[in-house]
Design a protein around this motif. Structure first.
Motif, PDB file in Angstrom:
ATOM      1  N   ASP A 249     -17.953  40.910  34.982  1.00 55.25           N
ATOM      2  CA  ASP A 249     -18.874  40.316  34.008  1.00 55.25           C
ATOM      3  C   ASP A 249     -18.189  40.165  32.646  1.00 55.25           C
ATOM      4  O   ASP A 249     -18.314  39.130  31.982  1.00 55.25           O
ATOM      5  CB  ASP A 249     -20.126  41.191  33.854  1.00 55.25           C
ATOM      6  N   ILE A 268     -20.347  34.004  37.361  1.00 55.20           N
ATOM      7  CA  ILE A 268     -20.508  35.081  38.331  1.00 55.20           C
ATOM      8  C   ILE A 268     -21.631  34.697  39.288  1.00 55.20           C
ATOM      9  O   ILE A 268     -22.718  34.292  38.861  1.00 55.20           O
ATOM     10  CB  ILE A 268     -20.854  36.415  37.644  1.00 55.20           C
ATOM     11  N   ARG A 329     -25.876  34.984  35.109  1.00 58.11           N
ATOM     12  CA  ARG A 329     -25.307  35.038  36.448  1.00 58.11           C
ATOM     13  C   ARG A 329     -26.179  34.262  37.427  1.00 58.11           C
ATOM     14  O   ARG A 329     -27.409  34.322  37.346  1.00 58.11           O
ATOM     15  CB  ARG A 329     -25.190  36.496  36.919  1.00 58.11           C
TER      16      ARG A 329
END
Length: 397
Positions: A249, A268, A329
């Motif tokens: 991350d 991600i 994400r």
């Protein structure tokens, strides 16, 4: 030649090269059955020979018509007792099928962590792949990594942090259900796990590709993560694996800054729980899977890697159904995290014991079949054929 499935604990030792080929063809047929979709055309996949990486490559090649480069570390056959790795044959089967469709399918079988591999891939992109790529997928799974600058080798540890974790696990070799204790990691083990499984190498790849000017304007790079749920937090999200994912991350922010001037993006992708060589040996995780898969299979939401990856790219990244969390994400794990699914999974797992873990109460049969498929066994549509070691050695990636 006779191929025998040989399992030690939850590690597959035997492989069926012809079964591996059939499994790749089955995944290709799945994607073709879904039809084509708009997506990238020049793709680099780092970690391309199995599970998520292979499924991504298949979806993009046979769904969007993408030319692909795959980087992986695999081994070919030496003799009848050492046939190499399943990924070796997956690479070959994919290349053969893609080339029949007129697609470029270049395999680099070497250490993706090294500076030399990065340079060889860059040279190939410049000289033989059109000069630039529009998607870079990082899907590398390894238990060891040698730092390409210092030469120091690091080994990852799947451990808890702070306190030991005690829970049930299964052994597929002897069909047993037992209690396991996962010890807490030392500071060095934590640091080494982040070094191996974190985002450092992903960032190094993107820096090398950017400096070499082989990324298109608007390039996308994805990295697969897994966050899990309350049911596996103590040994996954709250353990060494969770810290490695958190490092990915952090590296996403660095890569986004790196790509800002070419309008690139690092993403991600928090994937769902699936059966892989890695997930099969994570302590306690197989028990979670046989419970989860049963609930999701009953709901019609259980996915294999090819089903999951095709949905990610077809519907979410290059489609109109993306779902993001509060930090940006992509969350295709939404079906796994469904509150009813998690409640039923927890209820089911609490019922398990030595007598019923591999019964119809669970999805042990699904988990075992998917695990076997990774090595070319129990593959749908496979027809036994005779092949010699010389014929296997003659195959090239």
């Amino acid at each position: 030649m006779e191929f025998k499935q040989n399992i030690r604990g939850n590690v597959a030792l035997g492989i069926n090269p012809l079964g591996c080929k059939q499994e790749v063809l089955n995944q290709i047929d799945y994607v073709k059955g879904k039809g084509t979709y708009e997506g990238p055309k020049k793709v680099l996949i780092i970690g391309a020979s199995s599970s998520y990486g292979l499924a991504t490559r298949i979806s993009l090649a046979f769904g969007t018509g993408a030319d692909t480069i795959g980087v992986s570390f695999e081994k070919g056959p030496k003799n009848e007792k050492n046939l190499g790795t399943a990924g070796w044959y997956n690479n070959i089967a994919f290349r053969e099928a893609a080339e029949k469709e007129g697609l470029i399918a270049k395999n680099f079988v070497q250490d993706a962590f090294s500076h030399e591999s990065k340079q060889e891939v860059i040279d190939y992109i410049k000289n033989e792949f059109g000069g630039k790529v529009d998607l870079v997928v990082y899907s590398l799974a390894s238990g060891r990594r040698t730092d390409p600058t210092t030469g120091e080798t690091y080994t990852s540890s799947i451990k808890a942090i702070g306190e030991p974790v005690v829970g049930p696990n299964i052994n597929m070799q002897n069909q047993s259900y037992y209690t396991e204790t996962l010890d807490p990691a030392t500071d060095q083990e934590i640091a080494s796990t982040v070094k191996v499984m974190g985002g450092e190498d992903w960032e190094l790849w993107m820096k090398a590709l950017k400096e070499a000017d082989v990324l298109t304007d608007g390039v996308l790079t994805t990295n697969y993560s897994y966050l899990g749920t309350e049911l596996n937090h103590d040994y996954y999200g709250g353990g060494t694996l969770g810290l490695a994912k958190a490092d990915c991350d952090e590296k996403t922010n660095n890569i986004n800054e790196l790509l800002a001037d070419i309008n690139g993006k690092a993403q991600i992708v928090v994937a769902t729980a699936v059966t892989t060589k890695a997930s099969s040996v994570i302590p306690f995780f197989p028990v979670y899977c046989i419970g989860l898969y049963k609930v999701m299979a009953d709901k019609g939401t259980h996915e294999t890697p090819i089903m999951h990856q095709d949905r990610i790219y077809r519907e979410m990244i290059y489609g109109n159904k993306p779902e993001y969390d509060e930090v940006g994400r992509l969350r295709p794990d939404n079906w796994e995290l469904d509150s009813d699914t998690q409640a039923k999974t927890k209820e089911l797992i609490l019922k398990l014991n030595e007598e019923n873990f591999n019964s119809n109460l669970t999805a042990y049969d699904i988990f075992y079949k998917e695990f076997s498929n990774l090595s070319g066994f129990m593959v749908d549509g496979y027809v036994e054929q005779d092949v010699t070691i010389e014929e296997l050695k003659a195959l090239h990636y």
